[in-house]
Design a protein around this motif. Structure first.
Motif, short mmCIF file in Angstrom:
data_model
loop_
_atom_site.label_atom_id
_atom_site.label_comp_id
_atom_site.label_asym_id
_atom_site.label_seq_id
_atom_site.Cartn_x
_atom_site.Cartn_y
_atom_site.Cartn_z
N ASN A 189 0.86 -1.18 0.00
CA ASN A 189 0.00 0.00 0.00
C ASN A 189 0.90 1.22 0.00
OD1 ASN A 189 0.68 0.26 2.91
ND2 ASN A 189 -0.65 -1.53 3.10
N LEU A 190 0.35 2.39 0.24
CA LEU A 190 1.16 3.61 0.15
C LEU A 190 2.20 3.70 1.27
CD1 LEU A 190 -1.34 6.35 -1.07
CD2 LEU A 190 -0.14 4.55 -2.34
N ASN A 191 1.92 3.07 2.41
CA ASN A 191 2.88 3.09 3.52
C ASN A 191 3.92 1.99 3.40
OD1 ASN A 191 0.28 3.94 5.89
ND2 ASN A 191 1.70 5.30 4.85
N LEU A 192 3.61 0.95 2.65
CA LEU A 192 4.50 -0.20 2.52
C LEU A 192 4.68 -0.52 1.03
CD1 LEU A 192 6.04 -2.39 4.23
CD2 LEU A 192 4.03 -3.86 3.87
N SER A 212 -4.47 -5.78 1.06
CA SER A 212 -4.54 -4.57 1.92
C SER A 212 -4.00 -3.35 1.20
CB SER A 212 -3.76 -4.79 3.22
OG SER A 212 -4.33 -5.83 3.98
N PRO A 213 -4.45 -3.09 -0.04
CA PRO A 213 -3.89 -1.97 -0.81
C PRO A 213 -4.17 -0.60 -0.22
CG PRO A 213 -5.82 -2.85 -1.93
CD PRO A 213 -5.50 -3.79 -0.81
N PHE A 214 -5.14 -0.51 0.69
CA PHE A 214 -5.43 0.78 1.32
C PHE A 214 -4.76 0.92 2.68
CE2 PHE A 214 -9.48 0.09 -1.20
CZ PHE A 214 -9.03 0.82 -2.29
N GLY A 215 -4.15 -0.17 3.19
CA GLY A 215 -3.42 -0.09 4.45
C GLY A 215 -4.27 0.47 5.57
N THR A 216 -3.74 1.48 6.27
CA THR A 216 -4.47 2.09 7.39
C THR A 216 -5.27 3.31 6.94
OG1 THR A 216 -2.59 3.49 8.00
CG2 THR A 216 -2.72 1.32 9.04
N ASN A 259 2.82 -1.46 -11.97
CA ASN A 259 2.62 -2.82 -12.51
C ASN A 259 2.32 -3.84 -11.41
OD1 ASN A 259 3.07 -2.13 -15.29
ND2 ASN A 259 5.25 -1.96 -14.79
N ILE A 260 1.54 -3.39 -10.43
CA ILE A 260 1.12 -4.24 -9.33
C ILE A 260 -0.38 -4.49 -9.44
CG2 ILE A 260 0.78 -4.31 -6.81
CD1 ILE A 260 3.39 -2.65 -6.60
N VAL A 261 -0.77 -5.75 -9.30
CA VAL A 261 -2.19 -6.13 -9.29
C VAL A 261 -2.75 -5.89 -7.89
CG1 VAL A 261 -3.77 -8.09 -9.52
CG2 VAL A 261 -1.84 -7.84 -11.11
N SER A 262 -3.99 -5.42 -7.78
CA SER A 262 -4.59 -5.17 -6.47
C SER A 262 -5.87 -5.99 -6.30
CB SER A 262 -4.95 -3.69 -6.32
OG SER A 262 -3.80 -2.89 -6.29
N ILE A 263 -6.12 -6.40 -5.05
CA ILE A 263 -7.35 -7.13 -4.74
C ILE A 263 -8.05 -6.49 -3.54
CG2 ILE A 263 -6.89 -9.36 -5.80
CD1 ILE A 263 -5.67 -10.25 -3.10
N PRO A 264 -8.53 -5.25 -3.69
CA PRO A 264 -9.24 -4.61 -2.57
C PRO A 264 -10.50 -5.39 -2.23
CG PRO A 264 -9.59 -3.39 -4.62
CD PRO A 264 -8.54 -4.41 -4.90
N LYS A 265 -10.81 -5.44 -0.95
CA LYS A 265 -12.04 -6.13 -0.54
C LYS A 265 -13.10 -5.10 -0.18
CE LYS A 265 -10.90 -6.58 4.36
NZ LYS A 265 -10.72 -7.48 5.51
N THR A 266 -14.32 -5.40 -0.53
CA THR A 266 -15.45 -4.56 -0.15
C THR A 266 -16.72 -5.37 -0.32
OG1 THR A 266 -16.61 -2.46 -0.51
CG2 THR A 266 -15.75 -3.57 -2.47
N VAL A 267 -17.73 -5.04 0.47
CA VAL A 267 -19.05 -5.65 0.27
C VAL A 267 -20.06 -4.57 -0.11
CG1 VAL A 267 -18.63 -7.62 1.78
CG2 VAL A 267 -19.52 -5.50 2.76
N THR A 268 -19.54 -3.40 -0.51
CA THR A 268 -20.37 -2.26 -0.89
C THR A 268 -20.38 -2.10 -2.40
OG1 THR A 268 -19.73 -1.17 1.18
CG2 THR A 268 -20.76 0.21 -0.52
N LYS A 269 -21.56 -2.09 -3.00
CA LYS A 269 -21.67 -2.06 -4.47
C LYS A 269 -21.01 -0.82 -5.07
CE LYS A 269 -25.85 -4.85 -4.89
NZ LYS A 269 -27.27 -4.88 -5.34
N ARG A 299 4.11 -1.67 8.10
CA ARG A 299 3.33 -2.86 7.77
C ARG A 299 2.04 -2.89 8.59
NH1 ARG A 299 5.04 -7.20 5.11
NH2 ARG A 299 7.23 -6.66 5.40
N THR A 300 0.92 -3.12 7.90
CA THR A 300 -0.38 -3.19 8.57
C THR A 300 -0.64 -4.58 9.13
OG1 THR A 300 -1.24 -1.58 6.97
CG2 THR A 300 -2.86 -2.76 8.28
N VAL A 301 -0.29 -5.61 8.35
CA VAL A 301 -0.53 -6.99 8.74
C VAL A 301 0.76 -7.58 9.32
CG1 VAL A 301 -1.27 -9.27 7.95
CG2 VAL A 301 -2.25 -7.20 6.90
N VAL A 302 0.81 -7.63 10.65
CA VAL A 302 1.99 -8.16 11.34
C VAL A 302 1.53 -9.29 12.26
CG1 VAL A 302 4.04 -7.60 12.70
CG2 VAL A 302 2.94 -5.82 11.33
N PRO A 303 1.55 -10.53 11.79
CA PRO A 303 1.06 -11.65 12.60
C PRO A 303 2.11 -12.11 13.61
CG PRO A 303 1.76 -12.44 10.46
CD PRO A 303 1.97 -10.95 10.45
N VAL A 304 2.26 -11.33 14.67
CA VAL A 304 3.34 -11.56 15.63
C VAL A 304 3.24 -12.91 16.34
CG1 VAL A 304 3.87 -9.14 16.06
CG2 VAL A 304 2.04 -10.23 17.35
#
Length: 341
Positions: A189-192, A212-216, A259-269, A299-304
């Motif tokens: 994302n923009l931070n990572l 997580s292309p939108f990060g925080t 040249n990066i593919v993104s998979i944003p998640k949303t349940v809003t039309k 990093r947003t996703v840090v599975p410590v």
């Protein structure tokens, strides 16, 4: 109904993959419980996404929604909205299934839950191998990869790749595989920005897919110390206004121009339509330079809870942590009613 036209990129095996897809991980709540209440919304969003022209659906064994995804896809095929070959479906093998035979069985189980004959892509979800009891099984990811290569030979998948692999792990895999991975799905994302990893992948013809292309940027994912930009960031708003777009569209366009593919998640039309409406403008060099400054390696996703396990991909980011691996990441059943093995 407004339709979207999402371009494709060619994988290193010649297969075309859309450059933007729909992520289907619904997440877990503050009690570390899976958000199963959002499954009906996801079903509706999936149906709408296919109707307006989405062709890439990203899921995983872990996400628990393979049955619902298969149900929607098969319904749309039956209705004549799409043919099976029109939609690109990715699933993933979880850490419990890293033995060669288990990886193959995992894909067969995913196909059973999806009610499909094949998936377009299977990824190794993480390089670590961890049992449902949380025990480090220390299975070499090279063994897991052999299982995925066999999955390819068996026709159960059209392509195979990895997720959450670092550069050194990729180098070792490439030096010891028969079939190179087509993608590496990682947090970007923009931070990572992960420039070193992206540069290496692209030099090896491995497509980078950003989760997580939108990060925080999203209010629901903003710990107190999280850096800018947020949705109301003045610099991002200025760029968005200049192009007549939203801040999230600018974000996805920036990744696309890398040249990066993104998979944003949303349940809003409305967001489904918004996310896919990024292919009719270009960010200029000033825009790119401004946005690049937000990359602070946050990093947003840090599975410590996995950080002491062999093959953890972020060893330099270890943090003090003594809790067990959350149960929801160890033991589960699939489907909205959690009743499908």
């Amino acid at each position: 109904m407004v339709k979207v036209n999402i371009p494709t990129t060619k994988l290193n095996n010649g297969i075309e993959m859309p450059v933007l897809g729909l992520g289907t991980w619904l997440g877990i709540d503050e009690k570390l419980q899976f958000l199963s209440s959002d499954v009906p919304k996801l079903i509706e969003a999936l149906s709408y996404a296919i109707d307006i022209g989405y062709k890439y659906l990203d899921t995983a064994h872990l996400y628990r929604v393979e049955p619902e995804i298969g149900e929607v896809v098969n319904k749309k095929i039956k209705e004549g909205v799409i043919k099976r070959e029109d939609v690109f479906i990715t699933t993933k093998v979880w850490q419990h299934n890293h033995r060669e035979a288990d990886a193959i069985q995992s894909v067969k189980d995913s196909l059973r839950r999806l009610n499909l004959d094949y998936v377009d892509q299977v990824l190794m979800h993480w390089p670590m191998s961890i049992s449902p009891d949380g025990i480090d099984e220390k299975i070499d990811y090279l063994e897991t990869w052999k299982g995925l290569e066999k999955v390819l030979d068996m026709g159960l998948a059209k392509s195979i790749g990895v997720s959450n692999f670092n550069v050194e792990q990729l180098k070792r895999l490439l030096a010891n595989c028969k079939v190179p991975p087509v993608v590496n799905q990682v947090e970007i994302n923009l931070n990572l920005g992960q420039k070193e990893l992206v540069d290496y992948c692209q030099s090896q013809k491995i497509v980078v897919v950003a989760y997580s292309p939108f990060g925080t940027m999203m209010p629901s994912r903003q710990p107190p110390d999280s850096p800018e930009p947020k949705l109301n960031n003045p610099l991002m708003l200025a760029i968005a206004n200049k192009h007549g777009k939203t801040v999230t569209q600018i974000t996805l366009r920036y990744l696309y121009q890398r040249n990066i593919v993104s998979i944003p998640k949303t349940v809003t039309k409305s967001r489904l339509l918004e996310n896919a409406s990024i292919f009719d403008f270009n960010l200029d060099e000033n825009d790119v330079q401004t946005i690049a400054k937000f990359d602070v390696e946050y990093r947003t996703v840090v599975p410590v809870f996995w950080q002491n396990h062999q093959n953890y991909p972020f060893p330099e980011e270890r943090q003090p942590y003594k809790e067990d691996i959350p149960l929801c990441l160890r033991i589960w059943k699939n489907g909205a009613n959690a009743d499908i093995d």
